[in-house]
Scaffold this motif. Structure first.
Motif, mmCIF file in Angstrom:
data_model
loop_
_atom_site.group_PDB
_atom_site.id
_atom_site.type_symbol
_atom_site.label_atom_id
_atom_site.label_comp_id
_atom_site.label_asym_id
_atom_site.label_seq_id
_atom_site.Cartn_x
_atom_site.Cartn_y
_atom_site.Cartn_z
ATOM 1 N N TYR A 198 0.810 -1.221 0.000
ATOM 2 C CA TYR A 198 0.000 0.000 0.000
ATOM 3 C C TYR A 198 0.844 1.272 0.000
ATOM 4 O O TYR A 198 0.325 2.366 -0.264
ATOM 5 C CB TYR A 198 -0.978 -0.033 1.178
ATOM 6 C CG TYR A 198 -2.128 -0.972 0.880
ATOM 7 C CD1 TYR A 198 -3.185 -0.567 0.079
ATOM 8 C CD2 TYR A 198 -2.113 -2.277 1.337
ATOM 9 C CE1 TYR A 198 -4.211 -1.439 -0.246
ATOM 10 C CE2 TYR A 198 -3.138 -3.163 1.025
ATOM 11 C CZ TYR A 198 -4.185 -2.729 0.224
ATOM 12 O OH TYR A 198 -5.193 -3.598 -0.112
ATOM 13 N N TYR A 233 -5.145 0.490 -7.570
ATOM 14 C CA TYR A 233 -6.165 -0.020 -6.656
ATOM 15 C C TYR A 233 -6.739 -1.334 -7.190
ATOM 16 O O TYR A 233 -6.912 -2.303 -6.448
ATOM 17 C CB TYR A 233 -7.318 0.981 -6.502
ATOM 18 C CG TYR A 233 -7.000 2.270 -5.787
ATOM 19 C CD1 TYR A 233 -6.016 2.341 -4.803
ATOM 20 C CD2 TYR A 233 -7.724 3.434 -6.076
ATOM 21 C CE1 TYR A 233 -5.756 3.526 -4.139
ATOM 22 C CE2 TYR A 233 -7.472 4.619 -5.409
ATOM 23 C CZ TYR A 233 -6.480 4.668 -4.451
ATOM 24 O OH TYR A 233 -6.228 5.850 -3.803
ATOM 25 N N LEU A 254 -7.493 5.153 -0.421
ATOM 26 C CA LEU A 254 -7.153 3.734 -0.585
ATOM 27 C C LEU A 254 -8.047 2.849 0.270
ATOM 28 O O LEU A 254 -8.380 1.714 -0.121
ATOM 29 C CB LEU A 254 -5.672 3.487 -0.300
ATOM 30 C CG LEU A 254 -5.138 3.436 1.129
ATOM 31 C CD1 LEU A 254 -5.341 2.074 1.777
ATOM 32 C CD2 LEU A 254 -3.638 3.780 1.142
ATOM 33 N N THR A 256 -9.963 -0.145 -1.566
ATOM 34 C CA THR A 256 -9.367 -1.485 -1.428
ATOM 35 C C THR A 256 -9.857 -2.264 -0.213
ATOM 36 O O THR A 256 -9.266 -3.290 0.131
ATOM 37 C CB THR A 256 -7.824 -1.389 -1.388
ATOM 38 O OG1 THR A 256 -7.427 -0.622 -0.233
ATOM 39 C CG2 THR A 256 -7.279 -0.742 -2.651
#
Length: 280
Positions: free
Chosen positions: A138, A159, A226, A230
């Motif tokens: 990440y 992503y 994110l 995700t």
């Protein structure tokens, strides 16, 4: 510590939603000083963490023997959020035979010559193993995003790459637990100052940490994006209020313990030839 029913309700409150509801997720609404798992007594919470570490050791031994699953634990967070401390406290009792830890740094020249997930995929846990990531893949949708090294379109592609990668892992037996260690701006200031004031912690401090601190708001936005993009049913994000180190450890240890218990782990069947065998 929260009882079983209230803990389940609390966990739902601290998980980033998946699907259409993800667009309504706001990291800023989650208080990094909250202690939803705390008993209200610090010493009792510390004792609970120690007990959970022992329980995790027993579960990990069974997990290693069972070998139907693999475990990936992702610890992600800003500087000083407590990734190292989590590893030391939560996994302090587990055997190095089946538990491995990796702290990710900037990619080497060889790693940069490959796709950004290449270095990640080759260290995934094998059957019965647990892998703990201190930082992770990440970083590739944080640092390049904040510094505008990649475009918004490339960010969205990453992503999707990550979601597809984690689905592959999940479909092939990897249980994925992702923890975002959430601390406040002032809490980080105090922890950075402690590293400056304590000579035994100077090695943890870099002048670059101050430059990154100036980008705090940009990193919070990147984290929120994110988390929205995700957090999936097969690899959800849990946001851990981490201003309290003890609470951080208690919450993560509890979630890992509960996850392992839900797997209904078992020892493999015994060899029939062992029945009645007497060693002489």
């Amino acid at each position: 510590m929260a009882n079983k029913s209230s803990a389940a309700h609390t966990l739902a409150n601290w998980q980033a939603p998946a699907g259409k509801s993800a667009s309504r997720f706001s990291l800023a609404r989650l208080d990094p000083a909250a202690k939803p798992w705390s008993s209200g007594d610090k010493e009792s919470d510390k004792a609970a963490v120690d007990a959970l570490a022992m329980e995790l050791d027993a579960l990990q031994d069974l997990f290693y023997a069972d070998r139907r699953f693999k475990l990936l634990v992702v610890l992600q967070g800003t500087d000083t959020s407590g990734k190292d401390g989590t590893v030391r406290s939560v996994f302090s009792r587990t055997s190095p035979l089946g538990v491995h830890t990796l702290g990710w740094k900037a990619p080497s020249e060889d790693e940069k010559a490959h796709d950004y997930l290449w270095r990640i995929h080759k260290v995934m846990p094998g059957a019965g193993e647990a892998m703990i990531f201190n930082r992770s893949h990440y970083e590739d949708v944080l640092v390049p995003v904040v510094n505008q090294w990649i475009t918004p379109e490339q960010t969205r592609q990453r992503y999707q790459h990550i979601n597809d990668f984690e689905r592959l892992l999940s479909d092939t037996g990897t249980v994925i637990l992702k923890f975002m260690l959430h601390i406040g701006f002032e809490e980080q200031r105090g922890r950075l100052q402690e590293r400056i004031n304590d000579p035994t912690k100077h090695w943890k401090f870099s002048m670059g940490d101050l430059a990154v601190r100036k980008q705090w708001d940009d990193y919070q936005k990147a984290y929120e994006a994110l988390l929205r993009a995700t957090s999936t049913p097969y690899a959800p994000w849990t946001i851990v209020p981490a201003n309290s180190k003890t609470h951080r450890n208690l919450m993560i240890a509890t979630v890992v313990r509960d996850t392992l218990k839900k797997l209904k782990l078992r020892y493999p069947p015994s060899d029939p030839a062992l029945q009645g065998l007497v060693i002489t």
